[in-house]
Design an enzyme around this catalytic site. Structure first.
Site, PDB file in Angstrom:
ATOM      1  N   HIS A 246       0.895  -1.165   0.000  1.00  0.00           N
ATOM      2  CA  HIS A 246       0.000   0.000   0.000  1.00  0.00           C
ATOM      3  C   HIS A 246       0.926   1.205   0.000  1.00  0.00           C
ATOM      4  CE1 HIS A 246      -3.804   2.046   1.922  1.00  0.00           C
ATOM      5  NE2 HIS A 246      -3.413   2.617   0.795  1.00  0.00           N
ATOM      6  N   LEU A 247       0.788   2.086  -0.985  1.00  0.00           N
ATOM      7  CA  LEU A 247       1.769   3.139  -1.221  1.00  0.00           C
ATOM      8  C   LEU A 247       2.084   3.932   0.049  1.00  0.00           C
ATOM      9  CD1 LEU A 247       3.561   4.749  -3.124  1.00  0.00           C
ATOM     10  CD2 LEU A 247       1.569   6.144  -3.720  1.00  0.00           C
ATOM     11  N   HIS A 248       3.375   3.995   0.384  1.00  0.00           N
ATOM     12  CA  HIS A 248       3.796   4.735   1.558  1.00  0.00           C
ATOM     13  C   HIS A 248       5.283   5.073   1.476  1.00  0.00           C
ATOM     14  CE1 HIS A 248       4.896   0.586   2.523  1.00  0.00           C
ATOM     15  NE2 HIS A 248       5.747   1.047   3.427  1.00  0.00           N
ATOM     16  N   PHE A 249       5.641   6.154   2.126  1.00  0.00           N
ATOM     17  CA  PHE A 249       7.025   6.548   2.345  1.00  0.00           C
ATOM     18  C   PHE A 249       7.278   6.498   3.846  1.00  0.00           C
ATOM     19  CE2 PHE A 249       5.675   8.513  -1.557  1.00  0.00           C
ATOM     20  CZ  PHE A 249       6.774   8.465  -2.400  1.00  0.00           C
TER      21      PHE A 249
END
Length: 453
Positions: A246-249
């Site tokens: 799940h898109l994350h930085f």
């Protein structure tokens, strides 16, 4: 068919909460007080809106606001202050501030941390490690399942060109967003270091772990707003030790230089929009360094387009955003591939170290006291050397990245010519152009040019 995405805000979150604990949460909607559509409408979450910048920040390392004073100190009061509040409330799996840390003797200055509990308490990886691009699976753990108490604040561009902070912004009502537009800063419940948080762009779009232009620019703005070179953001692709699809930085604060930031670089080329690309020199992991550019968006697009190329060609990679967004390290890697092929020594495998962006940057998170006590520059170098692409493969990948950039030289020029005069404040770059190329006229660099950091 062109892929289009709606503009949505970003969230920073602590993403490791057990789903069994979610059931105990009290709130509206499903009763778990989560970040899904059932519970988000009507929620009051802090909102920080930043001012867009055309230029890359100067030596002061932070955007200057018109009134010379932001409504809240972004790093000290908001991010780190909220992080400490959650620590006092017992939301972390362990006290990371109690972990032993030391600088390993040697010229590189690698850092070692003993964190014996993290690998036992982290959620296990739930996807294949041999594919960089995989579809989002809502049945597996994702950040919409965390509780709202783990949200530090919403983070997005201001609509009026001014910096604002709303302590209890009613979602939708205060900012006129759809519920799908939310972006958050949240806790990392299994932290590596002080202030460890997650930036989760457009959370309800449920984007898989893959970089796009808009999301990457948002991460740069977070680095700029923090305004402190000791606060860095990192990104791990699938296959390069991301553990959640799940898109994350990730981001955290550590008040010492990373070894990778001190490594010498050698200029490779300058793109037509002024972005300078160098390569690391005399460092165990081969990688590229991006800096400069005529505008902040030029720098952001150069890196995000390079990442898109790597994604599309199934090349795992890590990214470090350093110097308040002024320097970005792009690091293709192959450690998981070597593991699968049985090419990593049992000695290295026994350490259970998964070399993701922080380890590659020189902050070694060790899980066994034996490894911590015996930590040496030689051992750290040996591990990181296994992460790196071979010289031959790296040269191939580097050339292909530049070639991919040059394909659409005329596309950006055509867009500029056809852009309407009324488009004076476009949204964050990326909408409708997630896989587009960019103006990448290259000016050859000289291999003899060394920059010693």
């Amino acid at each position: 068919m062109m892929l289009r995405i709606k503009r949505v805000p970003t969230v920073v979150s602590n993403y490791q909460k057990d789903e069994g604990e979610d059931a105990a949460r009290r709130g509206g909607g499903c009763g778990r007080n989560c970040l899904q559509k059932c519970c988000i409408p009507g929620a009051k979450l802090p909102l920080y809106t930043f001012k867009r910048a055309e230029e890359i920040p100067g030596d002061k390392c932070v955007l200057e606001h018109d009134d010379n004073q932001a409504p809240v100190a972004f790093l000290d009061s908001l991010l780190l202050g909220q992080w400490e509040d959650r620590m006092q409330r017992g939301l972390f799996r362990y006290d990371v501030t109690a972990c032993e840390t030391k600088v390993i003797p040697g010229r590189c200055g690698f850092m070692a941390q003993l964190n014996e509990g993290r690998h036992l308490k982290k959620r296990p990886t739930e996807f294949r490690v041999d594919k960089v691009l995989q579809p989002f699976d809502g049945n597996k753990f994702n950040f919409t399942k965390v509780g709202q108490e783990e949200v530090l604040f919403q983070f997005d561009a201001s609509e009026d060109g001014e910096v604002h902070f709303f302590p209890d912004a009613p979602e939708v009502v205060a900012v006129g967003w759809s519920t799908e537009a939310l972006s958050f800063d949240c806790l990392q419940v299994s932290p590596i270091e002080y202030g460890h948080v997650l930036l989760i762009p457009r959370i309800l779009e449920c984007l898989p772990q893959r970089i796009d232009r808009e999301s990457f620019l948002l991460a740069l703005y977070m680095a700029i707003e923090a305004g402190n070179p000791y606060f860095r953001l990192g990104y791990n692709s699938l296959g390069a030790f991301a553990t959640i699809n799940h898109l994350h930085f990730q981001a955290y604060y550590l008040a010492v230089p990373f070894p990778i930031e001190k490594a010498p670089t050698r200029k490779v080329t300058t793109l037509g929009d002024g972005v300078k690309i160098s390569e690391l020199f005399d460092y165990p992991v081969r990688g590229l360094v991006f800096e400069g550019g005529n505008t902040l968006q030029d720098l952001s697009n150069a890196v995000s387009d390079a990442c898109i190329f790597l994604q599309d060609n199934n090349i795992p990679h890590n990214v470090l955003i350093a110097d308040c967004g002024k320097r970005i390290f792009l690091l293709p890697q192959c450690y998981a591939e070597k593991q699968a092929l049985g090419e990593v020594s049992s000695e290295l495998l026994d350490t259970q170290v998964n070399p993701a962006v922080w380890e590659i940057s020189g902050h070694m998170v060790l899980k066994r006291k034996k490894d911590y006590e015996e930590a040496s520059e030689e051992n750290a170098w040996r591990l990181l050397a296994e992460v790196s692409l071979s010289e031959e493969r790296f040269e191939e990948v580097k050339a292909l990245i530049f070639e991919a950039c040059s394909y659409t030289l005329s596309e950006k020029e055509d867009e500029h010519l056809t852009q309407g005069a009324g488009d004076d404040k476009p949204p964050l770059e990326g909408t409708g152009s997630i896989n587009k190329g960019r103006n990448c006229n290259m000016v050859s660099g000289t291999q003899e040019c060394l920059v010693l950091q």
